[in-house]
Design an enzyme around this catalytic site. Structure first.
Site, PDB file in Angstrom:
ATOM      1  N   GLU A 185       9.947   1.656  10.638  1.00 27.49           N
ATOM      2  CA  GLU A 185      11.064   2.580  10.378  1.00 27.49           C
ATOM      3  C   GLU A 185      10.442   3.972  10.396  1.00 27.49           C
ATOM      4  O   GLU A 185       9.698   4.341   9.490  1.00 27.49           O
ATOM      5  CB  GLU A 185      11.719   2.252   9.041  1.00 27.49           C
ATOM      6  CG  GLU A 185      13.084   2.909   8.870  1.00 27.49           C
ATOM      7  CD  GLU A 185      12.989   4.326   8.358  1.00 27.49           C
ATOM      8  OE1 GLU A 185      13.176   5.262   9.189  1.00 27.49           O
ATOM      9  OE2 GLU A 185      12.741   4.520   7.166  1.00 27.49           O
ATOM     10  N   LYS A 227       0.867  -1.178   0.000  1.00 25.95           N
ATOM     11  CA  LYS A 227       0.000   0.000   0.000  1.00 25.95           C
ATOM     12  C   LYS A 227       0.907   1.231   0.000  1.00 25.95           C
ATOM     13  O   LYS A 227       1.419   1.651   1.029  1.00 25.95           O
ATOM     14  CB  LYS A 227      -0.899  -0.010   1.243  1.00 25.95           C
ATOM     15  CG  LYS A 227      -1.599   1.313   1.572  1.00 25.95           C
ATOM     16  CD  LYS A 227      -2.558   1.760   0.491  1.00 25.95           C
ATOM     17  CE  LYS A 227      -3.316   3.020   0.938  1.00 25.95           C
ATOM     18  NZ  LYS A 227      -2.422   4.209   1.079  1.00 25.95           N
ATOM     19  N   GLU A 265      10.317  16.472  14.091  1.00 28.03           N
ATOM     20  CA  GLU A 265      10.742  16.266  12.711  1.00 28.03           C
ATOM     21  C   GLU A 265       9.969  17.208  11.793  1.00 28.03           C
ATOM     22  O   GLU A 265       8.742  17.212  11.783  1.00 28.03           O
ATOM     23  CB  GLU A 265      10.501  14.816  12.304  1.00 28.03           C
ATOM     24  CG  GLU A 265      11.054  14.469  10.938  1.00 28.03           C
ATOM     25  CD  GLU A 265      10.899  12.995  10.620  1.00 28.03           C
ATOM     26  OE1 GLU A 265      11.867  12.399  10.105  1.00 28.03           O
ATOM     27  OE2 GLU A 265       9.822  12.441  10.877  1.00 28.03           O
ATOM     28  N   CYS A 281      14.167  10.927   6.352  1.00 29.78           N
ATOM     29  CA  CYS A 281      14.108  10.709   7.795  1.00 29.78           C
ATOM     30  C   CYS A 281      15.489  10.638   8.440  1.00 29.78           C
ATOM     31  O   CYS A 281      15.642  10.953   9.622  1.00 29.78           O
ATOM     32  CB  CYS A 281      13.327   9.441   8.104  1.00 29.78           C
ATOM     33  SG  CYS A 281      13.983   7.953   7.305  1.00 29.78           S
TER      34      CYS A 281
END
Length: 488
Positions: A260, A184, A392, A294
């Site tokens: 992750e 997906k 972040e 990331c």
């Protein structure tokens, strides 16, 4: 755009067939121009149900999980087919993901395709069984064999920032291990995944149902995939907030969850380093793909005595990088993926101002008529406790913070909910060793070293995730352990 994609929209891959989405189509947009590129198949819950059913049947009723040589051949075949279409895939990736052309020869496309060769070699080289020898537990002489077997059906949920790298980092080891997969992808980059689905269906011998690719504008399909009891494992890459939701959804059936997640990595500059050079590297790195990575180091920690020198060096580099057309081979910093993401980045810059931060360079939009661009931005005079130093941002924004020596730098680096990656720059190997031992992250670069490789495990500490991707450790995430004890 490409012969891989029909002019009336891409297709889903379900049960070995390329099919239309039950909810019709949705638009995919070029983030550099804000123009609609075309249409992608829009799957609904019924499509997802069919995809999971096909994956379950393929795992339970075929020899895919047991035929190591066949899996190796199919993965090598897929790599070759992708290489034959690399130029078409390149143009799709540039247009849909806003990926700078220069990156498509590396981690945005060609690198991940080549890395499938590593996965293709694993089925026939991995030690599937280990003889643990003979022992006498409870007085019974017994020979013990440890056997590794595939988990079953893997639900893979992937983001938009490096679509091919992350899709293949999941598909490669999951398939090599003998699992079947329902992928997906993010709604922002459906074509990148759909093109791979077309190649699998039309140019490989991968059996029907082994790989299913379900594109959709409906974000809730990921939650449905996570909760489905027929799915044995969820492999997710994305934000930490969504990762928590994935863990919650997986808990109902106690399925394995590989996560992750996010990062707020520190770029540590020691006082014996070339301060200007190190800060220039840090500033350049945060602009790559508009900071949408990331593992990028977005906190620059510099010696307090050299703080202003470091600020000026980083500002000079950031100020010299102009966001541009990702199709231009010279572009490093392209657009953000969407207006939503640009608004998020701009909100963080506003928060930094409100918290007393100094915007040394950038902080606004470049003079471009269209596209989701943000200027490379340096934020100074703000503590590690500030919002922009802890959360972040996922944009070309660098926060610079002074430290008072090696131990203080390690303390600041670790004072974060994340622990994904980072960098250390210095001259004394012993000091560098102590710093790398102290920083709690999954990967570290020393003086520009590159840890990214197909055989190197990647993942984080703390809220940066659970488990590892790539390498043998990443391959084994997709395996179960069985022990067989036979009376000797």
């Amino acid at each position: 755009m490409s012969s891989l994609l029909p002019p009336d929209g891409s297709r889903l891959l379900i049960g070995g067939k390329l099919v239309e989405g039950a909810d019709g189509v949705f638009a995919t947009v070029n983030p550099a121009t804000e123009e609609v590129l075309g249409l992608a198949a829009d799957a609904n819950a019924a499509d997802l149900d069919a995809a999971v059913g096909a994956a379950r049947t393929a795992f339970d009723e075929t020899d895919w999980s047991r035929d190591h040589a066949f899996r190796a051949r199919c993965l090598a075949q897929l790599r070759t087919a992708l290489e034959n279409h690399v130029d078409e895939l390149r143009e799709i990736t540039i247009a849909e993901a806003g990926a700078p052309r220069m990156l498509t020869s590396g981690p945005q496309l060609e690198g991940p395709v080549a890395d499938l060769g590593y996965a293709a070699g694993l089925p026939e080289t991995y030690a599937w069984e280990t003889d643990l020898g003979v022992a006498e537990p409870m007085g019974i002489k017994t020979r013990r064999i440890l056997r590794r077997e595939p988990i079953g059906v893997v639900g893979a949920i992937t983001p938009w920032n490096f679509p091919h790298q992350i899709n293949f980092a999941k598909l490669g080891p999951a398939l090599a291990a003998g699992n079947t997969v329902v992928l997906k992808p993010a709604p922002d980059t459906p074509w990148c995944a759909a093109a791979v689905g077309a190649i699998i269906a039309e140019e490989t011998d991968i059996p029907a149902g082994v790989v299913n690719i379900v594109t959709s504008a409906d974000h809730t399909l990921g939650a449905r995939l996570t909760a489905d009891p027929r799915v044995d494992m969820i492999s997710f890459t994305g934000s930490t907030a969504t990762g928590r939701a994935v863990m919650t959804g997986a808990a109902a059936t106690l399925k394995k969850a590989f996560l992750e997640l996010g990062g707020k990595s520190a770029f540590i500059v020691l006082d014996d380093a070339d301060i200007a050079a190190a800060c220039s590297v840090a500033a350049f790195s945060v602009c790559v793909h508009a900071g949408q990575g990331c593992a990028l180091s977005t906190r620059l920690l510099v010696p307090r005595a050299a703080y202003e020198q470091a600020v000026q060096a980083a500002a000079a580099t950031l100020g010299g990088i102009k966001p541009g057309d990702p199709a231009d081979p010279r572009t490093v910093c392209g657009p953000l993926i969407s207006e939503r993401q640009r608004a998020r980045v701009e909100r963080y810059i506003d928060i930094a101002r409100a918290e007393g931060g100094r915007i040394v360079v950038g902080g606004g939009r470049p003079a471009r008529e269209r596209g989701f661009f943000v200027e490379p931005t340096l934020i100074a005079d703000i503590p590690n406790s500030s919002t922009v130093a802890r959360e972040e941002i996922f944009g070309p924004v660098l926060v610079i913070i002074p430290h008072d020596g090696d131990e203080d730098a390690v303390r600041i680096a670790n004072d974060s909910p994340y622990g994904l990656s980072g960098s250390v720059w210095g001259s004394d190997p012993e000091r560098i060793r102590r710093v790398t031992e102290g920083v709690r992250t999954g990967t570290l670069s020393v003086n520009g070293g590159i840890w990214y490789s197909a055989d190197v495990p990647f993942g984080g500490y703390k809220q940066s995730g659970l488990g590892r991707e790539m390498g043998i450790a990443g391959f084994e995430e997709y395996l179960e352990t069985k022990v067989i004890a036979t009376a000797a």
